[in-house]
Write a protein that holds these residues in place. Structure first.
Motif, PDB file in Angstrom:
ATOM      1  N   ALA A  88      42.488  37.157  38.629  1.00 53.52           N
ATOM      2  CA  ALA A  88      44.051  36.868  38.035  1.00 53.52           C
ATOM      3  C   ALA A  88      43.592  37.166  36.434  1.00 53.52           C
ATOM      4  CB  ALA A  88      44.501  35.509  37.680  1.00 53.52           C
ATOM      5  N   SER A 125      52.206  33.933  51.128  1.00 59.57           N
ATOM      6  CA  SER A 125      51.603  33.454  49.712  1.00 59.57           C
ATOM      7  C   SER A 125      51.901  33.458  48.236  1.00 59.57           C
ATOM      8  CB  SER A 125      50.345  32.497  50.300  1.00 59.57           C
ATOM      9  OG  SER A 125      49.786  32.492  49.160  1.00 59.57           O
ATOM     10  N   LYS A 126      52.755  32.291  48.044  1.00 55.81           N
ATOM     11  CA  LYS A 126      52.739  31.789  45.865  1.00 55.81           C
ATOM     12  C   LYS A 126      51.798  32.048  45.288  1.00 55.81           C
ATOM     13  CE  LYS A 126      55.197  29.337  42.812  1.00 55.81           C
ATOM     14  NZ  LYS A 126      55.294  27.505  42.364  1.00 55.81           N
ATOM     15  N   ASN A 127      50.188  31.696  45.697  1.00 57.61           N
ATOM     16  CA  ASN A 127      49.126  31.656  44.730  1.00 57.61           C
ATOM     17  C   ASN A 127      49.231  33.778  44.538  1.00 57.61           C
ATOM     18  OD1 ASN A 127      49.078  29.230  44.610  1.00 57.61           O
ATOM     19  ND2 ASN A 127      47.562  29.467  45.564  1.00 57.61           N
ATOM     20  N   ILE A 128      49.135  34.410  46.550  1.00 60.27           N
ATOM     21  CA  ILE A 128      48.821  35.670  46.489  1.00 60.27           C
ATOM     22  C   ILE A 128      50.326  36.520  45.465  1.00 60.27           C
ATOM     23  CG2 ILE A 128      48.333  37.382  48.174  1.00 60.27           C
ATOM     24  CD1 ILE A 128      46.865  35.871  49.582  1.00 60.27           C
ATOM     25  N   GLY A 178      51.433  35.496  42.898  1.00 58.44           N
ATOM     26  CA  GLY A 178      51.422  35.446  41.291  1.00 58.44           C
ATOM     27  C   GLY A 178      49.902  36.321  41.342  1.00 58.44           C
ATOM     28  N   LEU A 179      49.184  36.945  42.396  1.00 58.31           N
ATOM     29  CA  LEU A 179      47.933  37.373  41.784  1.00 58.31           C
ATOM     30  C   LEU A 179      47.840  38.699  42.173  1.00 58.31           C
ATOM     31  CD1 LEU A 179      45.081  35.588  43.876  1.00 58.31           C
ATOM     32  CD2 LEU A 179      44.786  36.119  41.910  1.00 58.31           C
TER      33      LEU A 179
END
Length: 195
Positions: free
Chosen positions: A116, A155-158, A160-161
């Motif tokens: 990120a 996954s929300k995190n993935i 975003g990345l």
């Protein structure tokens, strides 16, 4: 002996799920360094020292500064670097690359840290690049996630990345100060050269 020790680092990385550069990627990087007579490298993201060891073994002239923010990985990297007696050629710094300030100039800057932060790291350290130097970034495919539809990624995190990596790729494509080439090797690599 060298091969065995490298293999042990690879196995350790697998066992503890530590991301190290893929075989295809490091072979490409080694070849690039040889072809362009690179001797001074800044690596952002040491992990356990695998890529810096591989790069340092190319030539006795090689000097590498490598930054790692995770204390445990940093300690493991030091242990690995010492086991190859490369501590004179690899200077490992424990710290956050986004807050450090280095004054030296490098032939090559290798970005292999938090995905990120790629763009921030590129912009922060380009002042440390020699006039005819290169900035290489690894993991632009992020294990193939960048080719998937956003709604397929649970996954929300993935998600975003992936968004950040795509933004970074666009930034490289549109950056008029650099000519960037993309390679489908390992986990996706870019090489940017100042125009």
């Amino acid at each position: 002996m060298v091969e065995e020790k490298l293999h042990n680092i690879e196995e350790y990385a697998k066992k503890f799920n530590i991301p190290i550069i893929q075989k295809e990627g490091i072979e490409f990087l080694e070849q690039f360094i040889k072809e362009h007579n690179i001797e001074k490298i800044l690596e952002i993201g040491t992990a356990i020292g695998y890529s810096s060891i591989k790069m340092a073994l190319i030539s006795k002239k090689m000097r590498i500064t490598s930054i790692e923010r995770d204390e445990e990985r940093y300690q493991e990297a030091l242990k690995n670097i010492n086991s190859f007696s490369l501590q004179d050629r690899i200077n490992t710094i424990l710290g956050d690359a986004l807050t450090l300030d280095l004054s030296e100039k490098y032939d090559l800057i290798f970005i292999d840290a938090a995905k990120a932060q790629n763009k921030k790291l590129f912009l922060k350290y380009e002042k440390n690049l020699r006039e005819d130097g290169y900035i290489i970034t690894d993991n632009l495919y992020f294990h193939g996630y960048v080719f998937r539809k956003m709604e397929e990624i649970e996954s929300k995190n993935i998600r975003g990345l992936v968004r950040k990596i795509k933004e970074y790729t666009e930034f490289l494509q549109n950056n008029k100060e650099y000519e960037t080439k993309f390679y489908s090797l390992g986990d996706g690599i870019s090489i940017s050269k100042r125009i």
